[in-house]
Design a protein around this motif. Structure first.
Motif, PDB file in Angstrom:
ATOM      1  N   ALA A  83      45.887  39.566  33.771  1.00 45.69           N
ATOM      2  CA  ALA A  83      44.495  39.644  34.396  1.00 45.69           C
ATOM      3  C   ALA A  83      44.386  40.754  35.661  1.00 45.69           C
ATOM      4  O   ALA A  83      45.285  41.202  36.175  1.00 45.69           O
ATOM      5  CB  ALA A  83      44.323  38.276  35.428  1.00 45.69           C
ATOM      6  N   ASP A  84      43.208  41.162  35.700  1.00 44.93           N
ATOM      7  CA  ASP A  84      42.987  42.357  36.721  1.00 44.93           C
ATOM      8  C   ASP A  84      42.170  41.595  37.711  1.00 44.93           C
ATOM      9  O   ASP A  84      42.177  42.206  38.885  1.00 44.93           O
ATOM     10  CB  ASP A  84      41.857  43.189  36.146  1.00 44.93           C
ATOM     11  N   ALA A  85      41.659  40.256  37.530  1.00 45.62           N
ATOM     12  CA  ALA A  85      41.099  39.858  38.818  1.00 45.62           C
ATOM     13  C   ALA A  85      41.153  37.935  38.319  1.00 45.62           C
ATOM     14  O   ALA A  85      40.949  37.859  37.307  1.00 45.62           O
ATOM     15  CB  ALA A  85      39.817  40.000  39.208  1.00 45.62           C
ATOM     16  N   VAL A  86      41.082  37.451  39.573  1.00 48.82           N
ATOM     17  CA  VAL A  86      41.025  35.859  39.193  1.00 48.82           C
ATOM     18  C   VAL A  86      39.847  35.215  40.139  1.00 48.82           C
ATOM     19  O   VAL A  86      39.529  35.647  40.965  1.00 48.82           O
ATOM     20  CB  VAL A  86      42.251  35.144  39.756  1.00 48.82           C
ATOM     21  N   LEU A  87      38.838  34.383  39.457  1.00 51.47           N
ATOM     22  CA  LEU A  87      37.895  33.753  40.263  1.00 51.47           C
ATOM     23  C   LEU A  87      38.571  32.417  40.351  1.00 51.47           C
ATOM     24  O   LEU A  87      38.419  31.556  39.390  1.00 51.47           O
ATOM     25  CB  LEU A  87      36.510  33.932  39.339  1.00 51.47           C
ATOM     26  N   PHE A  88      38.831  31.918  41.399  1.00 50.35           N
ATOM     27  CA  PHE A  88      39.235  30.730  41.990  1.00 50.35           C
ATOM     28  C   PHE A  88      37.901  29.869  42.425  1.00 50.35           C
ATOM     29  O   PHE A  88      37.536  30.163  43.110  1.00 50.35           O
ATOM     30  CB  PHE A  88      40.193  30.886  43.217  1.00 50.35           C
ATOM     31  N   VAL A  89      37.407  28.997  41.498  1.00 52.74           N
ATOM     32  CA  VAL A  89      36.645  28.193  41.765  1.00 52.74           C
ATOM     33  C   VAL A  89      36.797  26.926  42.483  1.00 52.74           C
ATOM     34  O   VAL A  89      37.797  26.145  41.733  1.00 52.74           O
ATOM     35  CB  VAL A  89      35.852  27.884  40.274  1.00 52.74           C
TER      36      VAL A  89
END
Length: 464
Positions: A83-89
């Motif tokens: 991954a290049d980025a994580v969206l932690f919801v």
């Protein structure tokens, strides 16, 4: 490759709703009950000109690794490796939970940028949850509403410093044309191959074997797969040595309609039916330990009605009892139950050992080529004249049915138009005679063939 952004969070915080919002389509199944998503689903996003791949993941649950939720969590953990980025919801209205804190602790140890996304923050109902999210120590949280589309501009501003440069570089390299054809009209784009069948036939296990990795969630439980998952893959053709592009599509198991009563299973089956419509070639996977059942014929009929090229793969061949008898019995039953497409390719495979998988893929490419075949008008009408001479159309009530000529109107599936007069009187048996002749004499084999009868517009035709 486009930069990859992973959506992570506990169950029922709106991850799939956010995924659908970003891709602009309802690709992922969404329901009020938790744990709907089980396998990773990929989608292409263009957000204010920035392009990236978004990945929806299963809800993170604190369960034993051997359980289904535990195996789902393992799939999620693997997803951040590239991954290049994580969206932690998180759920802004519910505030932080102990499970949110556990996920946050794990993400702080990961070597990947994390953006905390406080979903369901429409109005002022999520203000307290947004403030709580600061305690995660992962930077300033973004308040959004995936359902209403609020906060996407803030999401762009947060992602751009992380993936913006890579997105611009990748965009210059992306030039995919999936419907590209060579000079003979043969498709050269990725083969869209859907694997369908009843629950527990081994569809996900077969795809994992092809990929050489545990990409899809599997296990002894029936009905694990819910979403239809498309995976791009390169197949090394052992005959030519070339690498060929394939888009593999895993689907939910299809049970008898009367047994499908839960809303979520109905959504899964509807998604599988859409996957069949999207595919070029459909592989109906049978379980060698159960043989061919009526439900298998129903699934096969669905693919044929949609005009897809169909083939049969008998899985678990390594544990089949009396394999020769089973194989011949299935072929006979298919010819009887699907008389409109007799001679379907039938291949014995084993997802466990890999037996027959290269043969199955090679046959799928050949089937797509046949499905895309075009016959010249001159060759078509030479066959047509011979067919009429060998078996002239009947003359019901003494009225002569005149068939004048035939043309191919399209491919994928092959479509033909027959022109003539008094065509409303032509018996269905004669139409079958023409369709069978096209398959047998013009090399279309067992792919679905459509023949349309069109009356002549000549006002004097009826008297000819």
């Amino acid at each position: 490759m486009l930069p990859r952004v992973i959506i992570i969070g506990r169950p029922n915080v709106g991850k799939s709703t956010l995924f659908n919002r970003l891709v602009g389509k309802k690709l992922a199944l969404v329901d009020d009950q938790p744990g709907v998503t089980r396998d990773r689903r990929f989608g292409d996003v263009e957000l204010a000109g920035m392009k990236f791949t978004i990945v929806d993941t299963a809800g993170w649950e604190d369960e034993d690794p051997s359980t289904l939720p535990g195996r789902m969590r393992a799939q999620t953990e693997v997803s951040i490796s590239d991954a290049d980025a994580v969206l932690f919801v998180i759920d802004a209205r519910a505030g932080l939970t102990p499970l949110d804190n556990e996920i946050g602790n794990w993400l702080r140890t990961a070597d990947v940028p994390v953006i905390v996304v406080a979903n369901k923050a429409e109005g002022r109902s999520g203000d307290s949850g947004i403030l709580e999210a600061f305690s995660l120590g992962l930077g300033e949280p973004l308040g959004i509403s995936a359902e209403h589309g609020e906060g996407t501009a803030d999401l762009f501003e947060a992602l751009w410093p992380i993936i913006g440069e890579k997105s611009e570089a990748a965009e210059a390299l992306v030039a995919l044309d999936e419907d590209e054809e060579d000079e003979n009209g043969v498709p050269t784009g990725p083969l869209k191959l859907a694997i369908v069948g009843r629950p527990n036939a081994g569809k996900s296990t077969l795809i994992n074997r092809l990929l050489g990795e545990d990409r899809l969630l599997t296990g002894p439980e029936a009905g694990i797969t819910r979403d239809s998952i498309a995976i791009d893959w390169q197949w090394p053709d052992p005959q030519s040595g070339e690498t060929r592009e394939i888009r593999l599509i895993d689907t939910a198991g299809m049970r008898k309609k009367r047994n499908v009563v839960e809303k979520l299973e109905k959504l899964s089956v509807a998604d599988a039916r859409r996957a069949v419509d999207f595919a070029e070639v459909v592989v109906l996977l049978l379980d060698a330990t159960k043989g061919l059942e009526h439900q298998d014929l129903k699934i096969a009929s669905l693919a044929i009605e949609e005009g897809r090229a169909l083939m049969i793969a008998i899985n678990k061949w390594d544990v089949a009892a009396e394999p020769s008898k089973l194989f011949n019995g299935i072929k006979f039953a298919l010819d009887e139950g699907l008389a409109q497409v007799r001679g379907l390719p039938v291949i014995a495979v084993s997802a466990k050992t890999g037996k027959g998988l290269d043969q199955m893929i090679a046959a799928a490419f050949e089937l797509r080529e046949t499905w895309s075949k075009r016959v010249s008008t001159s060759a078509l009408n030479r066959w047509f004249d011979d067919a009429l001479e060998a078996n002239p159309p009947p003359a019901p009530g003494g009225k002569r049915i005149k068939l004048r000529y035939i043309t191919q109107a399209g491919t994928r599936p092959p479509r033909f138009v027959v022109f003539g007069s008094r065509l409303d009187m032509l018996p269905t048996s004669y139409e079958r005679y023409l369709v069978n002749g096209i398959r047998r004499e013009l090399g279309f084999g067992a792919v679905p063939v459509r023949v349309v009868l069109k009356a002549s517009k000549n006002p004097y035709a009826e008297g000819c």
